[in-house]
Scaffold this active site. Structure first.
Site, PDB file in Angstrom:
ATOM      1  N   LEU A   1     -34.837   1.828 -31.270  1.00 55.23           N
ATOM      2  CA  LEU A   1     -34.599   2.542 -32.514  1.00 55.23           C
ATOM      3  C   LEU A   1     -34.793   4.026 -32.226  1.00 55.23           C
ATOM      4  CD1 LEU A   1     -36.596   0.387 -35.120  1.00 55.23           C
ATOM      5  CD2 LEU A   1     -34.112   0.452 -34.821  1.00 55.23           C
ATOM      6  N   ASP A   2     -34.029   4.879 -32.912  1.00 54.91           N
ATOM      7  CA  ASP A   2     -34.244   6.313 -32.777  1.00 54.91           C
ATOM      8  C   ASP A   2     -35.685   6.659 -33.135  1.00 54.91           C
ATOM      9  OD1 ASP A   2     -31.628   6.659 -32.081  1.00 54.91           O
ATOM     10  OD2 ASP A   2     -30.976   7.470 -34.014  1.00 54.91           O
ATOM     11  N   LYS A   3     -36.165   7.756 -32.582  1.00 56.75           N
ATOM     12  CA  LYS A   3     -37.548   8.186 -32.808  1.00 56.75           C
ATOM     13  C   LYS A   3     -37.893   8.227 -34.293  1.00 56.75           C
ATOM     14  CE  LYS A   3     -40.564  12.218 -32.182  1.00 56.75           C
ATOM     15  NZ  LYS A   3     -40.675  13.581 -31.598  1.00 56.75           N
ATOM     16  N   ASP A   4     -37.018   8.791 -35.124  1.00 54.45           N
ATOM     17  CA  ASP A   4     -37.357   8.988 -36.536  1.00 54.45           C
ATOM     18  C   ASP A   4     -36.952   7.821 -37.422  1.00 54.45           C
ATOM     19  OD1 ASP A   4     -38.525  11.519 -36.126  1.00 54.45           O
ATOM     20  OD2 ASP A   4     -36.535  12.443 -36.060  1.00 54.45           O
ATOM     21  N   THR A   5     -36.352   6.785 -36.839  1.00 52.19           N
ATOM     22  CA  THR A   5     -36.002   5.582 -37.594  1.00 52.19           C
ATOM     23  C   THR A   5     -37.142   4.575 -37.477  1.00 52.19           C
ATOM     24  OG1 THR A   5     -33.649   5.919 -37.108  1.00 52.19           O
ATOM     25  CG2 THR A   5     -34.311   3.732 -37.846  1.00 52.19           C
TER      26      THR A   5
END
Length: 349
Positions: A144-148
């Protein structure tokens, strides 16, 4: 120095990335060495050039050029232990575990894997806290993306990791994301089919990491463009300012959901890269901030994942609670989790 070798890929090695396969087999190879061998064409898979990230398949033949002799093998070092606070944080993120699989509700802001400047504070680096008495660290099978935030799967063994990775590649898994987006998409349910290609440049806005949407008719004529498909459904909205959308990525491209919603004219709230962090949405769908008490953090959450357990063959659905900043937004907008279907696409978009 060894001679040229030809290695036939066995079924148990299928599905691995080429670089990982080689580094397991040849301890003297570093990541940089593997990438150089690929870049210079010295590594050949079925006679053709290959990338370090290529997934190998059973029956393929890999040509390996002469390699330097391996250095004396040092005793394996103990995995680096995370701090007590980080260990507690990652353990508390566990939402499911058995003998084969661990599932986390990944907090926003925590990378899945290491990168430039990340140090060891990422899910992969903290996985020693998730061994729970087993000998090996669990392995990430997707990212998952860092901010997701949201559901993230790890496998306890190589066998389970390969099975889950194959399930992701063959689209046998189903992931549903929740997002708050600027404006209200019309129609309220549909499919986005814009292709994606890496944007050029390395500007202050992170253009080097940004994806550019390509109209479906132009995908084949655009070098590097890949087809991408996202289903979306509007589940709630507050006038024309903001809506709660369920998103299903049919393909798994970098930043797919964020780029697709921005191209639709409805960027995800808090997405500075694709929506403009300084803008305020006033109902026309062009901004990515709502102002007031609404958090500026990215409002994108991997709500659930459905998959077939690779060992028990049971069909499973795991669900992750919203992170704090999205929970506060939902409360402010009077949106309630129990008022919407778990899968709004069951009857098809």
């Amino acid at each position: 120095m060894s001679g040229v070798q030809t290695i036939r890929i066995d079924p148990e090695d299928a599905g691995q990335r080429l670089d990982r396969f080689l580094k397991k087999r040849f301890a003297q190879l570093s990541q940089g060495m593997v990438e150089k061998l690929c870049r210079t064409g010295q590594l050949r898979l079925d006679g053709g050039r290959v990338k370090a990230s290529t997934r190998i398949e059973a029956g393929q033949e890999l040509r390996v050029p002469p390699l330097p002799d391996a250095a004396p093998v040092a005793p394996p070092s103990e995995p680096r232990q995370p701090s007590r606070s980080d260990a507690q944080m990652i353990e508390e993120a566990v939402i499911f575990r058995d003998q084969h699989i661990i599932a986390l509700n990944k907090p926003p802001g925590l990378p899945s894997q290491g990168g430039s400047g990340q140090g060891d504070r990422h899910v992969d680096g903290l996985s020693t806290a998730l061994m729970f008495g087993y000998k090996e660290r669990p392995k990430l099978v997707h990212r998952l993306d860092k901010d997701t935030s949201g559901v993230l799967l790890l496998a306890r063994t190589d066998r389970v990791a390969r099975a889950l990775s194959e399930a992701f590649r063959s689209r046998e898994t189903r992931k549903i994301y929740w997002a708050a987006v600027a404006g209200v998409p019309s129609p309220r349910m549909g499919t986005i089919r814009f292709g994606l290609v890496k944007a050029g440049g390395h500007g202050r806005g992170g253009e080097g990491e940004k994806m550019r949407a390509i109209h479906p008719r132009d995908i084949d004529a655009t070098p590097g463009a890949k087809r991408a498909t996202t289903d979306y459904a509007v589940m709630e909205n507050l006038g024309t300012r903001v809506s709660w959308c369920a998103l299903v990525p049919i393909t798994g491209r970098t930043h797919q959901l964020r780029a697709h919603m921005a191209e639709l004219g409805h960027p995800i709230i808090g997405d500075g890269k694709y929506g403009g962090s300084g803008q305020v949405n006033e109902g026309d769908g062009w901004g990515a901030q709502l102002g007031g008490e609404i958090s500026r953090k990215l409002h994108l959450h991997a709500r659930s994942i459905s998959f077939t357990h690779p060992i028990t063959r049971e069909r499973m659905t795991l669900t992750a609670d919203l992170p704090d900043h999205m929970r506060r937004t939902w409360k402010t907008l009077a949106w309630h989790e129990n008022d919407v279907p778990a899968d709004p696409f069951e009857d098809g978009p």
